[in-house]
Structures are given as structure tokens and as C-alpha cells.
Design an enzyme around this catalytic site. Structure first.
Site, short mmCIF file in Angstrom:
data_model
loop_
_atom_site.label_atom_id
_atom_site.label_comp_id
_atom_site.label_asym_id
_atom_site.label_seq_id
_atom_site.Cartn_x
_atom_site.Cartn_y
_atom_site.Cartn_z
CG ASP A 22 -1.85 1.10 1.37
OD1 ASP A 22 -1.66 2.14 0.70
OD2 ASP A 22 -2.81 0.96 2.13
CB VAL A 45 -3.36 5.75 -5.71
CG1 VAL A 45 -2.25 6.51 -5.02
CG2 VAL A 45 -2.87 4.38 -6.13
CG ASP A 46 -6.72 11.31 -5.86
OD1 ASP A 46 -6.06 11.92 -5.00
OD2 ASP A 46 -7.42 11.88 -6.73
N GLY A 136 -5.29 1.70 -13.03
CA GLY A 136 -6.52 1.36 -12.33
C GLY A 136 -7.72 1.92 -13.07
N1 AR6 Z 1 -1.41 1.59 -2.90
C1 AR6 Z 1 -0.80 1.21 -4.05
N2 AR6 Z 1 -1.45 1.00 -5.21
C2 AR6 Z 1 -2.79 1.17 -5.19
C3 AR6 Z 1 -3.52 1.56 -4.04
C4 AR6 Z 1 -2.76 1.77 -2.85
N3 AR6 Z 1 -3.34 2.15 -1.70
N4 AR6 Z 1 -4.84 1.66 -4.37
C5 AR6 Z 1 -4.94 1.33 -5.68
N5 AR6 Z 1 -3.71 1.02 -6.18
P1 AR6 Z 1 -5.81 4.26 -9.66
P2 AR6 Z 1 -5.34 5.71 -12.18
C6 AR6 Z 1 -3.32 0.63 -7.54
O1 AR6 Z 1 -7.18 3.92 -10.09
O2 AR6 Z 1 -5.59 4.49 -12.97
C7 AR6 Z 1 -8.70 8.29 -9.10
O3 AR6 Z 1 -10.08 8.41 -8.94
C8 AR6 Z 1 -4.39 0.15 -8.47
O4 AR6 Z 1 -4.62 -1.24 -8.29
O5 AR6 Z 1 -5.59 4.72 -8.27
O6 AR6 Z 1 -4.16 6.58 -12.52
C9 AR6 Z 1 -8.04 9.62 -9.48
O7 AR6 Z 1 -8.66 10.72 -8.82
C10 AR6 Z 1 -3.77 0.45 -9.82
O8 AR6 Z 1 -2.87 -0.59 -10.20
O9 AR6 Z 1 -5.17 5.43 -10.60
C11 AR6 Z 1 -8.27 9.66 -10.96
O10 AR6 Z 1 -9.56 10.10 -11.28
C12 AR6 Z 1 -2.92 1.70 -9.58
O11 AR6 Z 1 -2.81 1.80 -8.16
C13 AR6 Z 1 -8.11 8.21 -11.38
O12 AR6 Z 1 -8.44 7.45 -10.21
C14 AR6 Z 1 -3.52 2.99 -10.12
O13 AR6 Z 1 -4.93 2.96 -9.97
C15 AR6 Z 1 -6.70 7.88 -11.76
O14 AR6 Z 1 -6.66 6.57 -12.25
#
Ligand code: AR6
Length: 186
Positions: A22, A45-46, A136
Site C-alpha cells: 500500500d 490511490v488518490d 486502475g
Molecule cells: N497503494 C498502491 N497501489 C494502489 C492503491 C494503494 N493504496 N490503491 C490502488 N492502487 P488508480 P489511475 C493501484 O485507479 O488508474 C482516481 O479516482 C491500483 O490497483 O488509483 O491513474 C483519481 O482521482 C492500480 O494498479 O489510478 C483519478 O480520477 C494503480 O494503483 C483516477 O483514479 C492505479 O490505480 C486515476 O486513475
């Protein structure tokens, strides 16, 4: 070791550290956030960073929107705020491109890594943790995103020698394995 940590993986490939875990739990100077252009939070992540880091991060993002970033943060750009209650000192927010099967947006994804590392270096950071940006909610295929991430980090580190550790934090085994393969091929 509990059952969850028994399943966690980590590896060093060249100068890159790969961790399955995480990103909000990383003890580094900078945690990079896969944000959106509003800078006002979201899921993935956000959402996790804002939840765990607390309201100071959102307050700092709102201040950015009230100042130089009135129209938001463009795809590929990066900007820093406090990390609030996270162990990190700063969060660097960057906006990954949404995956497109018809347009090659790899350069925008590369910009996220490049610009985040330069912002981190400008802050005086030595250690940086990245998530798998765009893989994601933005639906980028993980193998392709891994190739871009690993190549761009390697290239940018030559220009940011004060950054001594770059960690990619992967949320699941599939992402970890893809980034490990990409790093080994670098
Ligand atoms: N730690 C590490 N990796 C994570 C975590 C965590 N806590 N949570 C999710 N992931 P994403 P994007 C992984 O969707 O695709 C948001 O709403 C996840 O499995 O967080 O760039 C923003 O506000 C995936 O592999 O980011 C934007 O609107 C990776 O992190 C949008 O999502 C990225 O997933 C950005 O989408």
C-alpha cells in the site's frame, strides 16, 4: 509475520525497488499520487492518500486550485503538497493519461514519472515511491505501463542524482510481476 505480510513481495532490480503493498504506508520522502486534473480527490490511490493523509492535503490542493492551478493540473504534469499525516514529507500529485487503444499516450505517461521526479528533486527529496499510474481507473494495460515507467525512471534518474531510491509500489501480484519483468528487461 502475519498472513498478509507473508504474501507480500519485494525485490531490487538494478536501482529500482519493487514492493507489493500500500503506497500510503511507505516511509519515503515523497509519495506520488495518481490524481486527476481537479486535484480534489477521487478513488483508488488518490482516495487512499487523502483518507490516510487527512484534510491538510485537500486544503493544500484547494489552495493550488485557487492559485496557479485555477484550471487544474494537466495530464503529465506534477505538483507537490504536504503529505499531512502520512509518513512521507510530501505528496507529489500527477495526472496520468486515460488509456486509449487508438492514440499512443505513452509520452504523457512518461511525463508523469519524469515531472514527478524533477519536482521531488527540487524539494530536496532523496526517496520517492510511485504507484502504477493509470493502471486502475484509467485502464492502462499493466505490462505496457510498466515498460514506460521503468524506462522513464531509469532515464530521469541520470538527471536527478540526489534521488537515491525510487520505489514502485504495486497493489497486487499481477502488477508486481509485470513491473518485475519490465525492470529485469531494462
Ligand atoms: N497503494 C498502491 N497501489 C494502489 C492503491 C494503494 N493504496 N490503491 C490502488 N492502487 P488508480 P489511475 C493501484 O485507479 O488508474 C482516481 O479516482 C491500483 O490497483 O488509483 O491513474 C483519481 O482521482 C492500480 O494498479 O489510478 C483519478 O480520477 C494503480 O494503483 C483516477 O483514479 C492505479 O490505480 C486515476 O486513475
Amino acid at each position: 509475520m502475519d498472513r498478509r505480510s507473508a504474501r507480500l513481495k519485494n525485490a531490487h532490480v538494478g536501482h529500482l525497488e519493487l514492493v507489493m503493498g500500500d503506497i500510503t504506508e511507505q516511509d519515503v520522502d515523497v509519495v506520488v499520487n495518481a490524481a486527476n486534473s481537479s486535484l480534489l480527490g477521487g478513488g483508488g490511490v488518490d482516495g487512499a492518500i487523502h483518507r490516510k493523509g487527512g484534510p491538510d492535503i485537500l486544503a493544500a490542493c484547494r489552495a493550488l486550485r485557487a492559485g496557479h492551478y485555477g484550471r487544474g493540473l494537466k495530464t503529465g504534469q506534477a505538483v507537490a503538497t504536504t503529505a499531512g499525516r502520512l509518513a512521507a514529507r510530501w505528496v507529489v500529485h500527477t495526472v496520468g493519461p486515460v488509456w486509449s487503444a487508438t492514440h499512443d499516450r505513452s509520452e504523457l505517461l512518461a511525463d508523469c514519472y519524469r515531472n514527478s521526479l524533477h519536482v521531488a528533486a527540487g524539494l530536496g527529496a532523496h526517496t520517492v515511491a510511485f504507484p502504477a499510474i493509470s493502471t486502475g481507473i484509467y485502464r492502462w494495460p499493466v505490462e505496457s505501463a510498466a515498460t514506460v515507467a521503468v524506462a522513464t525512471i531509469a532515464e530521469t534518474r541520470k538527471q536527478t542524482p540526489d534521488i537515491t531510491s525510487v520505489r514502485l509500489v504495486l497493489f497486487d501480484k499481477r502488477a508486481f510481476d509485470a513491473y518485475e519483468v519490465a525492470a529485469a528487461g531494462q
